[in-house]
Structure formats: C-alpha cells, structure tokens
Design an enzyme around this catalytic site. Structure first.
Site, PDB file in Angstrom:
ATOM      1  N   MET A  46      -9.823 -13.690  50.641  1.00 12.95           N
ATOM      2  CA  MET A  46     -10.850 -14.016  51.638  1.00 12.95           C
ATOM      3  C   MET A  46     -10.595 -15.399  52.227  1.00 12.95           C
ATOM      4  O   MET A  46     -11.500 -16.001  52.826  1.00 12.95           O
ATOM      5  CB  MET A  46     -12.241 -13.949  51.009  1.00 12.95           C
ATOM      6  N   ALA A  66      -9.711 -19.571  52.521  1.00 17.70           N
ATOM      7  CA  ALA A  66     -10.068 -20.833  51.839  1.00 17.70           C
ATOM      8  C   ALA A  66      -9.156 -20.987  50.621  1.00 17.70           C
ATOM      9  O   ALA A  66      -9.612 -21.110  49.479  1.00 17.70           O
ATOM     10  CB  ALA A  66     -11.547 -20.872  51.458  1.00 17.70           C
ATOM     11  N   HIS A  84      -4.845 -18.452  44.657  1.00 16.95           N
ATOM     12  CA  HIS A  84      -4.294 -17.517  45.647  1.00 16.95           C
ATOM     13  C   HIS A  84      -2.775 -17.658  45.741  1.00 16.95           C
ATOM     14  O   HIS A  84      -2.043 -16.661  45.794  1.00 16.95           O
ATOM     15  CB  HIS A  84      -4.885 -17.804  47.036  1.00 16.95           C
ATOM     16  N   GLY A 122      -6.090 -11.569  40.868  1.00 12.55           N
ATOM     17  CA  GLY A 122      -6.268 -12.571  39.817  1.00 12.55           C
ATOM     18  C   GLY A 122      -7.190 -12.067  38.724  1.00 12.55           C
ATOM     19  O   GLY A 122      -8.189 -11.403  39.008  1.00 12.55           O
ATOM     20  N   LYS A 163      -9.107 -13.847  37.205  1.00 15.99           N
ATOM     21  CA  LYS A 163     -10.373 -14.570  37.416  1.00 15.99           C
ATOM     22  C   LYS A 163     -11.503 -13.594  37.710  1.00 15.99           C
ATOM     23  O   LYS A 163     -12.610 -13.738  37.228  1.00 15.99           O
ATOM     24  CB  LYS A 163     -10.175 -15.546  38.581  1.00 15.99           C
ATOM     25  N   LEU A 179     -10.193 -22.294  39.345  1.00 13.89           N
ATOM     26  CA  LEU A 179     -10.198 -22.517  40.793  1.00 13.89           C
ATOM     27  C   LEU A 179     -10.975 -21.400  41.473  1.00 13.89           C
ATOM     28  O   LEU A 179     -10.867 -20.238  41.107  1.00 13.89           O
ATOM     29  CB  LEU A 179      -8.767 -22.546  41.336  1.00 13.89           C
ATOM     30  N   SER A 213     -12.841 -20.633  45.641  1.00 16.98           N
ATOM     31  CA  SER A 213     -13.222 -21.161  46.960  1.00 16.98           C
ATOM     32  C   SER A 213     -14.641 -21.702  46.918  1.00 16.98           C
ATOM     33  O   SER A 213     -14.993 -22.628  47.652  1.00 16.98           O
ATOM     34  CB  SER A 213     -13.108 -20.065  48.018  1.00 16.98           C
TER      35      SER A 213
HETATM   36  P1  AMP Z   1     -10.833 -14.274  46.917  1.00 17.24           P
HETATM   37  O1  AMP Z   1     -10.247 -14.975  48.093  1.00 17.24           O
HETATM   38  O2  AMP Z   1     -11.844 -15.078  46.159  1.00 17.24           O
HETATM   39  O3  AMP Z   1     -11.284 -12.866  47.229  1.00 17.24           O
HETATM   40  O4  AMP Z   1      -9.635 -14.109  45.885  1.00 17.24           O
HETATM   41  C1  AMP Z   1      -8.445 -13.458  46.260  1.00 17.24           C
HETATM   42  C2  AMP Z   1      -7.627 -13.186  45.038  1.00 17.24           C
HETATM   43  O5  AMP Z   1      -7.297 -14.422  44.392  1.00 17.24           O
HETATM   44  C3  AMP Z   1      -8.361 -12.312  44.008  1.00 17.24           C
HETATM   45  O6  AMP Z   1      -7.446 -11.386  43.447  1.00 17.24           O
HETATM   46  C4  AMP Z   1      -8.796 -13.330  42.993  1.00 17.24           C
HETATM   47  O7  AMP Z   1      -8.958 -12.791  41.704  1.00 17.24           O
HETATM   48  C5  AMP Z   1      -7.651 -14.308  43.028  1.00 17.24           C
HETATM   49  N1  AMP Z   1      -8.078 -15.593  42.482  1.00 17.24           N
HETATM   50  C6  AMP Z   1      -9.157 -16.325  42.842  1.00 17.24           C
HETATM   51  N2  AMP Z   1      -9.262 -17.426  42.075  1.00 17.24           N
HETATM   52  C7  AMP Z   1      -8.225 -17.396  41.206  1.00 17.24           C
HETATM   53  C8  AMP Z   1      -7.778 -18.251  40.153  1.00 17.24           C
HETATM   54  N3  AMP Z   1      -8.425 -19.378  39.839  1.00 17.24           N
HETATM   55  N4  AMP Z   1      -6.674 -17.900  39.468  1.00 17.24           N
HETATM   56  C9  AMP Z   1      -6.016 -16.747  39.774  1.00 17.24           C
HETATM   57  N5  AMP Z   1      -6.372 -15.907  40.750  1.00 17.24           N
HETATM   58  C10 AMP Z   1      -7.460 -16.223  41.461  1.00 17.24           C
END
Ligand code: AMP
Length: 284
Positions: A21, A23, A28, A138, A140, A175, A177
């Site tokens: 998403m 940021a 990421h 991730g 996470k 970590l 966003s």
């Molecule tokens: P998002 O932009 O929050 O939808 O995250 C995009 C991808 O990055 C998802 O697969 C998350 O699980 C991964 N992600 C977000 N934060 C972390 C982190 N701290 N460590 C590893 N992967 C992450």
C-alpha cells in the site's frame, strides 16, 4: 500491466509480485530484495485498497508517498510498478468479493470487520492481472498470510506464497507505515508490543506451555505501559489461527494494541525445533 506480464510469461520469465500500500519502509524493500533473488521479473504494486478499510478507519489519511516510493523501487531495480487508480480496480457496479470464511472473522477480522474480505478480493485481482509465479508477503501480517494461503489452496491458484521475516527498528518495534502516526511519547511506548513478545518468549523458555499463562505474562507488560491499550494478546495454531490451549506445535503469539489512536500489530512464530522435540525455536 496485463500485457507486460503476459509478454514476460511468454518469454519464460519467473515472475515475482510484491503487493504493497506504499509509504515504503525497509520491511517492504526486504520483500523486493528477496523477490529479486528468486525471480527474473519483479513487479511491485502500490494500491491503498479502500475495501480493506472499515468506515471508521484511516483510509483518507493513510500515508501516501508516491514519488519517493517509486524512486525506492526503481533503485532496487524492479521491472514495473503497478499503481492503478481505485476506479480501475473497482469500476462502477463492482460486486464480486472473495470471503475466506472462519479465519477472516477472528482477531484482526473481529477488530476490523470486512478487512480480510477487502484484502482477499484485491489480492486475487492482483494475482489475476499479473499471474505471478511467486508473491511475497511479510510475516508481520501473519493472519493476512494465512488468509491468502487459504484462498490460494481453496481456489487452486498457481501462485506460490513466499513469507518473509519481520523487519524491526533497533529497539524492536516492527516497521509499519502506521508508525508515522505516533508522536514521540507514543513511539517510545510502542516498543511494548515487542517487549510483551519477549516476555512471552522468556516464559516459554522457562518451560511454560499453557497459553493462558503466556497471555497473562503479556498482559502484565501492557499494564505497566499507560500509553498503550491492549486489543488482544493470543496464542493460535500457525496454520488455521484456531486458539491454542497449549503451545505444543507451530503457533503464533499475536498482539494488537492502540497507542493513542494508532493501532499496531506484531507477532512471534514459535515452533518445535523438530517433530519429536519439546524444545522450541522462536522467530521474532
Ligand atoms: P502494506 O503496505 O502494509 O500492505 O504491506 C505490504 C507488505 O509488506 C505486506 O506483505 C506486509 O506484511 C509487508 N510488511 C509490512 N511491514 C513489514 C515488516 N516490518 N517486515 C516485513 N514485512 C512487512
């Protein structure tokens, strides 16, 4: 995007997809680096998916940083960035959704009604548009991974899901966003999620296997942190997210909490060192 991916498939490339998403942070970027190691074409997407935010959530103010995000992706050498406008993903009259039953209703799903329906729907659409060989997520967002893995299995999708470790700040905060929303006091207090997981780990190393005892240990850490409000601290089976009475097989220790208005999640994967051992290994 469809045409570029079709051409790459025709040229026999192995295609990796990293959905985000935006940021962007190191979490990421770690997914992109992993994809670059394993695939000959790496595509990333940025789409702040309105359907995975409930009405009272932060969709409008979710951080957006398109220019710096695309520079970061370019620096890592991705082959294309897919950043469609919402009306392209959800044209007028859009009415088809993916509902992964059961697992979508618990924990994150209970706190955020409709969230996983939005996630599963948009991820299936990305898989259909790009048809990647591998897709990188991730740990996470462990429950999100479980929802997507279930969808892939149930719908016979050909993509292979690759789960990558959690990237953390030096003080342990995972970590996210959303960390950008935290004021300095909340930022300091936000390590409470990681501290609770560390306390759970210590408890398990002492030999405790009872989930309630592990949960109570985590709650006690939160009680000493007045700036944080615990949403849930749970122990679940790693594959289906069923609550676990004892930590005897692969399990997630899950935690979700509010720091002011900001909701953060974290987790630790715990699994036996090998099948006939009661010794545990920890992935924090
Ligand atoms: P998002 O932009 O929050 O939808 O995250 C995009 C991808 O990055 C998802 O697969 C998350 O699980 C991964 N992600 C977000 N934060 C972390 C982190 N701290 N460590 C590893 N992967 C992450």
């Amino acid at each position: 995007m469809k045409e570029a991916a079709r051409q790459a498939r025709a040229d026999n490339h192995l295609i990796g997809l990293v959905p985000t998403m935006g940021a962007l942070h190191e979490g990421h970027l770690s997914l992109v680096r992993r994809a670059k190691q394993e695939c000959s074409r790496v595509y990333a997407s940025i789409f702040v998916n309105p359907k995975q935010f409930s009405p009272n959530e932060d969709f409008a103010k979710y951080p957006r940083a398109f220019e710096s995000d695309s520079a970061k992706f370019a620096e890592l050498g991705i082959d294309a960035l897919f950043a469609p406008p919402p009306e392209e993903i959800y044209p007028t009259g859009f009415s088809t959704y993916v509902n992964v039953e059961g697992i979508s209703d618990r924990f994150e799903g209970r706190s955020r009604p409709g969230h996983f329906r939005g996630v599963a729907t948009v991820v299936l659409k990305l898989f259909e548009i790009i048809q990647p060989d591998f897709a990188y997520f991730g740990r996470k967002d462990a429950q999100q991974v479980a929802v997507i893995q279930r969808m892939v299995r149930d719908l016979n999708l050909s993509v292979q899901i690759v789960v990558c470790p959690i990237v953390r700040e030096p003080d342990g905060l995972a970590l996210s966003s959303r960390n950008a929303y935290l004021n300095p006091e909340e930022r300091r207090a936000a390590t409470v999620l990681h501290r609770a997981l560390e306390a759970a780990r210590a408890e398990l190393i002492r030999g405790t296997r009872d989930s309630l005892q592990v949960q109570n240990t985590m709650r006690a850490v939160f009680e000493k942190e007045p700036l944080a409000r615990l949403d849930y601290a749970e122990v679940v089976a790693a594959d289906n997210f069923d609550p676990a009475v004892r930590v005897s097989r692969a399990s997630y220790i899950l935690v979700a909490a509010y720091l002011g208005k900001t909701r953060l999640i974290d987790n630790m994967l715990v699994e036996p060192v090998n099948t006939d051992s009661s010794e545990l290994q920890f992935h924090l």
